[in-house]
Enzyme design. Structure first.
Site, PDB file in Angstrom:
ATOM      1  N   GLU A   1       0.808  -1.224   0.000  1.00  0.00           N
ATOM      2  CA  GLU A   1       0.000   0.000   0.000  1.00  0.00           C
ATOM      3  C   GLU A   1       0.835   1.264   0.000  1.00  0.00           C
ATOM      4  O   GLU A   1       0.463   2.273  -0.605  1.00  0.00           O
ATOM      5  CB  GLU A   1      -0.949   0.028   1.207  1.00  0.00           C
ATOM      6  CG  GLU A   1      -2.168  -0.865   1.082  1.00  0.00           C
ATOM      7  CD  GLU A   1      -1.897  -2.316   1.464  1.00  0.00           C
ATOM      8  OE1 GLU A   1      -0.742  -2.647   1.827  1.00  0.00           O
ATOM      9  OE2 GLU A   1      -2.831  -3.127   1.398  1.00  0.00           O
TER      10      GLU A   1
ATOM     11  N   HIS B   1     -10.765  -4.331   9.859  1.00  0.00           N
ATOM     12  CA  HIS B   1     -11.356  -4.374   8.516  1.00  0.00           C
ATOM     13  C   HIS B   1     -12.721  -3.680   8.480  1.00  0.00           C
ATOM     14  O   HIS B   1     -13.490  -3.889   7.550  1.00  0.00           O
ATOM     15  CB  HIS B   1     -11.590  -5.811   8.052  1.00  0.00           C
ATOM     16  CG  HIS B   1     -10.371  -6.582   7.665  1.00  0.00           C
ATOM     17  ND1 HIS B   1      -9.355  -6.858   8.536  1.00  0.00           N
ATOM     18  CD2 HIS B   1     -10.002  -7.156   6.481  1.00  0.00           C
ATOM     19  CE1 HIS B   1      -8.419  -7.589   7.921  1.00  0.00           C
ATOM     20  NE2 HIS B   1      -8.792  -7.777   6.676  1.00  0.00           N
TER      21      HIS B   1
END
Lengths: 328, 326
Positions: free
Chosen positions: A66, A135
């Protein structure tokens, strides 16, 4: 927007992606596991069929990286391309905040307006399917706080389609946050892009205004049904974009209802709802008959067990109670 | 070694290095005078890298620079006056005074910015190379970064990404031996930094960053590789920072003797001696040339000093694209 055919959210997003890739030859899309996972469309299906249609040059699976991806797509945008990066869960974007916040968001400004940065970061936030603390966060407030970013939070399949088209066409870095518990919501989807900064009146009413996004928007509509049975007509407004945002729509509604409730899944404290309330109080105090009420996530990470998860996220009942409180 | 240095290109490189040094020499003085706000990071001693790499590039190529990035920007072709004006926060600066020393970008020259975040340029250059590949425009991208930045995590991700996708990017590691005050000897256990590139499948070379010809040669080979679609290259170039990290640095972390020793291998003096020896220029001619360069930099400084400060209204522009809600 004219009502189009009914579709679930992930298909609406997928249709938007196909259209975007056709409309903008300089666009490309990339992310972790976006072409061969599941049915070939990433974790939630949004990129399905893109590889077959547009090829590996424009549809790319990436390593789990990322940090470099977020800064690289930002720089690629400033060099004439129009990248769309999928971050599998918005929680993972923390690994690359430098690219988003220090680089992409500031690029145009720091360099005196020389560069466009037409990058779209697609991701999902929110709770509801047991993905637990790392998440399931609702990070829209964090992004909305950063000058230079546009922040989009579609709450219906139609908005998901129309707003993603606008995100991709925008010359600003845009954070596009889908809601992971709404990928299978069904609703009408048109064929046009939807401009940023125009709130949608999801339900008209005259006794109280509820401003809410995504999952809390849908709870608010349920709450409005319930309250209607008691003779309380709630107007529900979906801001759709948190930056730019449409305070005029809120002022107009409050002018009619004289009561305001703001609801979101992001942690209530310091959340964007506080901003909407503050602006309304500052600009439209004379239109309020009572103190506005905020409804938001608890100051806790999102727990795993369903009973716990439901306890930290606002419910339909919380919206009902909030409306009654401001009307009391 | 002499063919490159003993010709007009070598002389052009020498002049550019000397002009950049004169520019950078003025930074602490301007800072003491209160004309530079915040911090500014001169790069005296490191000129051969910026100039040697830039000579291998065209305007279409991109660079992503560092907090110590004036030389990279100037060597890429930026106007000295407009660069100085930006450092002084003036209207005629490349960014209208919004960026300052650490945020100078020049779109038409592919300068994607000096950068206040150590290591950020590694990801940015990788992205510029990705854009080159998507657009098929044949450009290459250079990331300049220091030994300190080599410890940032983005390096690992960028090396891997550039290698698997064969991106046209050149990672130029300027090893000046200090990350602010931290000696590289204390900050890495494996002093051979080329191994970091090799570990990710990035062909890696080390070289003398005080030698213009050597830098130019390595950069040219890396640019050719990149343009041919063969992917990234890491160049680890040994150099030294004559001044402190920034204006006002007490430099208690190193000795004067160490600094003086490093200066004995000065890139400008060494190249000048070679050019004189090769008969490209005489000492007298260089004296005249030096004066001209000095005057050019003086003119740049006067241009910057005379440039007005930006209008206050500029504080609120360019946050978003025109036409977008802001």
């Amino acid at each position: 927007m004219s009502a189009g055919k009914d579709m679930v959210t992930w298909r609406a997003l997928n249709a938007a992606m196909h259209q975007i890739m056709e409309d903008h030859p300089e666009s490309f899309t990339l992310g972790e596991d976006i072409t061969t996972w599941g049915t070939g469309g990433g974790t939630y299906g949004v990129t399905r069929g893109l590889l077959k249609k547009f090829g590996r040059e424009r549809v790319m699976d990436t390593p789990i990286s990322e940090e470099v991806l977020l800064s690289a797509v930002s720089a690629a945008a400033s060099r004439g391309t129009r990248p769309i990066l999928e971050i599998m869960y918005s929680d993972f974007s923390f690994l690359g905040f430098d690219g988003i916040i220090n680089q992409a968001a500031k690029n145009r400004y720091m360099f005196g307006g020389q560069f466009d940065v037409p990058v779209t970061i697609r991701s999902n936030g929110g709770s509801g399917i047991g993905k637990a603390a790392q998440h399931s966060q609702s990070l829209e407030t964090l992004f909305a706080h950063i000058p230079g970013l546009e922040v989009v939070v579609p709450g219906t399949p139609g908005d998901a389609y129309g707003l993603l088209r606008t995100a991709a066409a925008s010359d600003n870095p845009t954070i596009f946050l889908e809601h992971k518990n709404q990928y299978y919501d069904r609703g009408p989807v048109g064929t046009e892009a939807i401009p940023f900064g125009q709130a949608r009146i999801a339900r008209e009413g005259k006794h109280a205004t509820v401003v809410a996004t995504q999952q809390i928007l849908s709870y608010s509509l349920q709450a409005a049904e319930e309250l209607a049975a008691e003779g309380i007509e709630v107007e529900v407004i979906d801001p759709r974009t948190l930056y730019p945002f449409d305070m005029d729509a809120v002022y107009a509604s409050v002018g009619k209802t004289r009561h305001l409730v703001v609801g979101h899944e992001a942690v209530r404290d310091y959340g964007w709802g506080a901003e909407f309330v503050a602006q309304t109080v500052e600009a439209a105090w004379d239109k309020l008959d009572a103190a506005p009420v905020r409804v938001g996530g608890s100051r806790a990470p999102i727990p795993y067990a369903q009973v716990l998860e439901e306890a930290v996220i606002p419910s339909k009942d919380d919206i009902v109670a909030a409306v009654k409180r401001t009307l009391a | 070694m002499t063919e490159y240095q003993a010709n007009e290109q070598g002389l052009a490189g020498l002049k550019l290095m000397a002009k950049i040094r004169e520019f950078e020499r003025r930074m602490p003085l301007l800072s003491e005078e209160g004309l530079i706000r915040g911090s500014t990071h001169p790069s005296l001693g490191m000129e051969a890298i910026a100039v040697g790499v830039s000579l291998a590039l065209t305007d279409k190529d991109a660079i992503a620079s560092t907090h110590r990035g004036h030389a990279h920007t100037l060597a890429k072709g930026a106007d000295f006056g407009r660069t100085m004006a930006e450092i002084l926060g003036r209207k005629d600066g490349y960014c209208g005074g919004k960026g300052g020393s650490m945020h100078i970008g020049v779109k038409e020259l592919g300068v994607l910015g000096t950068n206040g975040i150590v290591g950020a340029g590694i990801g940015i250059a990788t992205g510029a190379a990705l854009a080159s590949k998507q657009l098929g425009d044949g450009s290459v991208a250079v990331s300049y970064f220091g030994d300190g930045a080599s410890n940032q995590g983005v390096l690992a991700e960028a090396f891997n990404l550039a290698a698997i996708w064969k991106l046209p990017v050149i990672f130029v590691l300027e090893n000046n031996h200090y990350a602010q005050s931290a000696s590289i000897d204390d900050m890495v256990a494996q002093p051979d930094l080329t191994k970091r590139g090799e570990a990710y499948g990035v062909p890696s070379f080390s070289g003398d960053g005080m030698n213009l010809e050597e830098v130019y040669g390595l950069a040219t080979a890396a640019v050719e590789r990149a343009r041919a679609g063969e992917g990234p290259t890491l160049l680890v170039l040994e150099t030294y920072r004559y001044l402190g990290h920034m204006a006002g640095d007490t430099e208690i972390y190193r000795t004067k003797e160490e600094v003086e020793a490093a200066k004995s291998n000065d890139p400008i003096e060494t190249l000048l001696a070679r050019l004189i020896e090769a008969g490209v220029i005489t000492a007298e001619e260089w004296e005249t040339t030096s004066k001209e360069l000095f005057e050019e930099v003086e003119a740049a400084e006067q241009f910057a000093r005379n440039s007005p400060y930006p209008d206050v209204s500029e504080a609120f522009t360019d946050v978003y694209a025109k036409g977008a809600s802001a």
